[in-house]
Design an enzyme around this catalytic site. Structure first.
Site, PDB file in Angstrom:
ATOM      1  CE  LYS A 120      -4.481  -1.548   1.760  1.00 19.17           C
ATOM      2  NZ  LYS A 120      -5.467  -1.366   2.447  1.00 19.17           N
ATOM      3  CE  LYS A 202      -5.590  -8.143  -1.802  1.00 18.25           C
ATOM      4  NZ  LYS A 202      -6.046  -7.697  -0.448  1.00 18.25           N
ATOM      5  CE  LYS A 205     -11.888  -3.564  -0.421  1.00 14.39           C
ATOM      6  NZ  LYS A 205     -12.915  -3.923   0.616  1.00 14.39           N
TER       7      LYS A 205
HETATM    8  P1  TYM Z   1     -10.572  -6.074   3.294  1.00 12.55           P
HETATM    9  O1  TYM Z   1     -11.637  -5.079   3.674  1.00 12.55           O
HETATM   10  O2  TYM Z   1      -9.433  -5.771   2.541  1.00 12.55           O
HETATM   11  O3  TYM Z   1     -11.201  -7.511   3.209  1.00 12.55           O
HETATM   12  C1  TYM Z   1     -12.158  -8.055   4.056  1.00 12.55           C
HETATM   13  C2  TYM Z   1     -11.991  -9.442   3.537  1.00 12.55           C
HETATM   14  O4  TYM Z   1     -12.190  -9.981   2.492  1.00 12.55           O
HETATM   15  C3  TYM Z   1     -10.805 -10.870   2.275  1.00 12.55           C
HETATM   16  N1  TYM Z   1     -10.418 -10.796   0.846  1.00 12.55           N
HETATM   17  C4  TYM Z   1     -10.044 -11.635  -0.103  1.00 12.55           C
HETATM   18  N2  TYM Z   1     -10.358 -13.154   0.234  1.00 12.55           N
HETATM   19  C5  TYM Z   1      -9.972 -13.753  -1.056  1.00 12.55           C
HETATM   20  N3  TYM Z   1      -9.691 -13.232  -2.033  1.00 12.55           N
HETATM   21  C6  TYM Z   1      -9.678 -12.080  -2.191  1.00 12.55           C
HETATM   22  N4  TYM Z   1      -9.179 -11.552  -3.440  1.00 12.55           N
HETATM   23  C7  TYM Z   1      -9.778 -11.064  -1.166  1.00 12.55           C
HETATM   24  N5  TYM Z   1      -9.725  -9.622  -0.904  1.00 12.55           N
HETATM   25  C8  TYM Z   1     -10.219  -9.456   0.163  1.00 12.55           C
HETATM   26  C9  TYM Z   1      -9.766 -10.334   3.610  1.00 12.55           C
HETATM   27  O5  TYM Z   1      -8.960 -11.378   3.467  1.00 12.55           O
HETATM   28  C10 TYM Z   1     -10.627  -9.976   4.542  1.00 12.55           C
HETATM   29  O6  TYM Z   1     -10.994 -11.102   4.996  1.00 12.55           O
HETATM   30  N6  TYM Z   1      -7.787  -5.235   7.694  1.00 12.55           N
HETATM   31  C11 TYM Z   1      -8.972  -5.889   7.032  1.00 12.55           C
HETATM   32  C12 TYM Z   1     -10.200  -5.565   7.800  1.00 12.55           C
HETATM   33  C13 TYM Z   1     -10.011  -5.946   9.251  1.00 12.55           C
HETATM   34  C14 TYM Z   1     -10.257  -7.069  10.015  1.00 12.55           C
HETATM   35  C15 TYM Z   1     -10.200  -6.568  11.239  1.00 12.55           C
HETATM   36  C16 TYM Z   1     -10.241  -8.224   9.588  1.00 12.55           C
HETATM   37  C17 TYM Z   1     -10.168  -4.675  10.168  1.00 12.55           C
HETATM   38  N7  TYM Z   1     -10.116  -5.258  11.585  1.00 12.55           N
HETATM   39  C18 TYM Z   1     -10.107  -7.428  12.431  1.00 12.55           C
HETATM   40  C19 TYM Z   1     -10.201  -9.277  10.749  1.00 12.55           C
HETATM   41  C20 TYM Z   1     -10.247  -8.813  11.886  1.00 12.55           C
HETATM   42  C21 TYM Z   1      -9.253  -5.592   5.625  1.00 12.55           C
HETATM   43  O7  TYM Z   1      -8.610  -4.766   5.191  1.00 12.55           O
HETATM   44  O8  TYM Z   1      -9.961  -6.656   4.946  1.00 12.55           O
END
Ligand code: TYM
Length: 337
Positions: A120, A202, A205
């Protein structure tokens, strides 16, 4: 919404998603789908991680709408507020407070090794802010506040989970058992959905090429177009194989949405071209997302209901998380209020 306290019997699940505009098929298949299926057997709590989202610039008006839409989408995906309180992270002040404390138990070197930070900070080189760097401590606070046993996430979050465990272990080592050590819950299918345009990356968005990702709320004809344009290979054999990242990804998606094995899919499409296969994947995804989209359209037009629900969710989360924060503050040596 259940007011029952979290008991010893059922394990606790926590997870969150950022409201950064588009919620993708990757988010759904890698995480949200599992959040829904876990709710019957565990005490689940889920959040829209809007504090995390400002590590990149947000337009206030758009951001406000995105937060509400992410909340409505969780509901539409099947999170049941009676079973799994879900809330908006910024409404529960304990998250930011514990994050600060945990920052002081997290090493610079540990944060520097986070691959998401490296990625990032390259992508947003004009805004490598301190929040982007300490983002994993906030994530650790989210999880540890609820004494979560398991955290359903996609593979990309595994490193953050490992850091969360390290921080928790360090704190427990100094002050005695305070935090439960959480395990990642990563399903065997759908844990890493790849870009449709560059299947070595991966699906994300933040990809500028809109054909690289499918949004949960994309219209059916848009979804079909994106799958038809998906990058594959020149072999024209629908089968998992080396150097066939595009086809491997499409088979993975098909397998996750239909429950069929990769072998069964290969047998079904033997002798058929990629065109037929891509259309079939597109159709399967459209049918999976259709009911979610219909429910979303109902919920997003019922703002009062959403507000009532997120307020209740935040009250519940605050009560629960305050217990952990109080314990932590006492152990660190703060005076009681
Ligand atoms: P975020 O918002 O990027 O993504 C949310 C969830 O989606 C999963 N994910 C994917 N899984 C499979 N293939 C993909 N291409 C893909 N892109 C995203 C992510 O692994 C995630 O589970 N930091 C986290 C949000 C967060 C969080 C937390 C998660 C904040 N606090 C506490 C767990 C526990 C994030 O940015 O996810």
């Amino acid at each position: 919404m259940s007011d029952a306290p979290v008991t010893e019997k059922k394990k606790v699940i926590f997870s969150a998603i950022q409201p950064s505009g588009t919620i993708t098929l990757g988010n759904y298949l890698g995480a949200l789908r599992n959040w829904v299926s876990l709710q019957d057997d565990y005490h689940c709590l889920y959040a829209v991680a809007d504090l995390h989202a400002i590590t990149v610039r947000q337009d206030p008006k758009v951001f406000r709408q995105n937060i509400l839409e992410a909340y409505a989408l969780l509901l539409a995906c099947g999170i049941d507020p009676e079973k799994s309180p879900f809330f908006i992270q910024s409404h529960v002040h304990t998250h930011a407070e514990l994050a600060w404390i945990l920052n002081c138990y997290t090493q610079f070197g540990e944060l520097s090794r986070m691959t998401q930070f490296k990625d990032k900070s390259q992508k947003h080189s004009d805004n490598v802010n301190a929040g982007l760097f300490t983002y994993p401590s906030l994530m650790a606070a989210d999880i540890l506040l609820y004494q979560a046993d398991m955290v359903p996430v996609g593979i990309d979050q595994k490193q953050h989970l490992e850091l969360t465990r390290n921080i928790a272990e360090r704190f427990n080592g100094i002050y005695g058992k305070t935090f439960t050590l959480p395990e990642p819950y990563i399903s065997t299918t759908g844990a890493k959905i790849m870009s449709l345009q560059d299947p070595t990356k991966k699906m994300s968005k933040s990809d500028e090429n809109v054909n690289a990702w499918v949004a949960v709320l994309d219209k059916p004809d848009t979804i079909m177009k994106k799958f038809k344009r998906a990058v594959t290979d020149s072999e024209a054999v629908v089968k998992v194989g080396e150097g066939k990242d595009g086809i491997n990804n499409l088979i993975g998606i098909m397998s996750t949405v239909t429950g069929k094995s990769a072998d069964a899919i290969a047998a079904e499409f033997e002798g058929k071209g990629y065109g037929d296969f891509k259309t079939a994947v597109g159709e399967a995804v459209i049918e999976t997302l259709r009911p979610i989209q219909e429910r979303f359209n109902n919920y997003i037009n019922n703002k009062d209901y959403l507000i009532e629900l997120y307020r209740k969710g935040a009250e519940f989360a605050l009560r629960l998380s305050q217990r952990t924060l109080d314990k932590v503050m006492k152990k660190v040596g703060y005076l009681p209020r």
